[in-house]
Design a protein around this motif. Structure first.
Motif, PDB file in Angstrom:
ATOM      1  N   HIS A 121      -6.403  -2.664  -3.169  1.00  0.00           N
ATOM      2  CA  HIS A 121      -6.204  -1.864  -1.749  1.00  0.00           C
ATOM      3  C   HIS A 121      -6.857  -0.836  -1.171  1.00  0.00           C
ATOM      4  O   HIS A 121      -6.984  -0.714  -0.102  1.00  0.00           O
ATOM      5  N   PHE A 122      -7.510  -0.051  -2.155  1.00  0.00           N
ATOM      6  CA  PHE A 122      -8.188   1.093  -1.725  1.00  0.00           C
ATOM      7  C   PHE A 122      -9.790   1.048  -2.116  1.00  0.00           C
ATOM      8  O   PHE A 122     -10.509   1.997  -1.562  1.00  0.00           O
TER       9      PHE A 122
ATOM     10  N   LYS B 264       0.829  -1.508   0.082  1.00  0.00           N
ATOM     11  CA  LYS B 264      -0.081  -0.119   0.111  1.00  0.00           C
ATOM     12  C   LYS B 264       0.699   1.364  -0.121  1.00  0.00           C
ATOM     13  O   LYS B 264       0.539   1.988  -0.668  1.00  0.00           O
TER      14      LYS B 264
END
Length: 193
Positions: free
Chosen positions: A53-54, A15
């Motif tokens: 990841h987001f 990340k």
């Protein structure tokens, strides 16, 4: 450190690497050009990894702003407080020069918060972190004036903004020295009253 396989600089893993890639993408192309693909291209990964990841560009922006503010504050000379005015904001011009992408990213988001009210709480929190660090430092010098804290914060923010936009390190250094001189004068007045 360079990754000899693809010629890219290794900016971390997971990340954090994606956050740093987003910061660089915004700093070089502006917020309007921020996409999963631009972040992925900057990081040298598949764009699905950014989504994984987001989840959304908004989440990525929020995490990147928190990361940038925390990193920038950690690299500044505001925390922990320094002992002398000569040390106050020492190296700030060089930090703004060295870390221009992080500074440009933060200013892009400050401006975007005028168009996107969802960013306002994050921008306020980001500003509060810097203001609190300056407040602690001025208290350490015996200067307990809230208006002075706001003035010093606005001055430092303006110096960093100009350094980021114009790259005039010598002008920034001279402005910082003048600010330190003013603080010395206030401390001297306080000691003699």
């Amino acid at each position: 450190m360079s990754d000899t396989k693809n010629g890219r600089t290794d900016y971390g893993t997971g990340k954090e690497a994606l956050i740093r890639a987003a910061i660089r993408a915004v700093a070089t192309g502006g917020l309007r050009r921020l996409t999963y693909r631009s972040v992925a291209a900057e990081a040298g990964v598949a764009h699905g990894l950014v989504v994984h990841h987001f989840g959304s560009i908004q989440n990525l922006l929020h995490e990147a702003l928190r990361f940038a503010a925390t990193e920038s504050l950690a690299l500044s000379s505001f925390y922990p407080p320094v002992d002398t005015v000569d040390e106050f904001a020492e190296g700030l011009a060089e930090l703004a020069e060295k870390d221009a992408a992080v500074q440009a990213f933060q200013y892009e988001l400050v401006l975007e918060s005028r168009r996107d009210p969802a960013l306002v709480p994050e921008i306020e929190a980001y500003h509060a972190q810097y203001r609190a660090a300056i407040h602690r430092q001025l208290h350490h010098f015996g200067l307990r004036d809230e208006a002075l804290t706001d003035l010093v914060w606005a001055t430092l923010d303006g110096i960093v903004f100009q350094q980021t936009a114009l790259g005039r390190t010598e002008t920034s250094r001279a402005s910082l020295e003048r600010l330190r001189s003013l603080l010395r004068g206030l401390m001297s007045e306080r000691a003699h009253s």
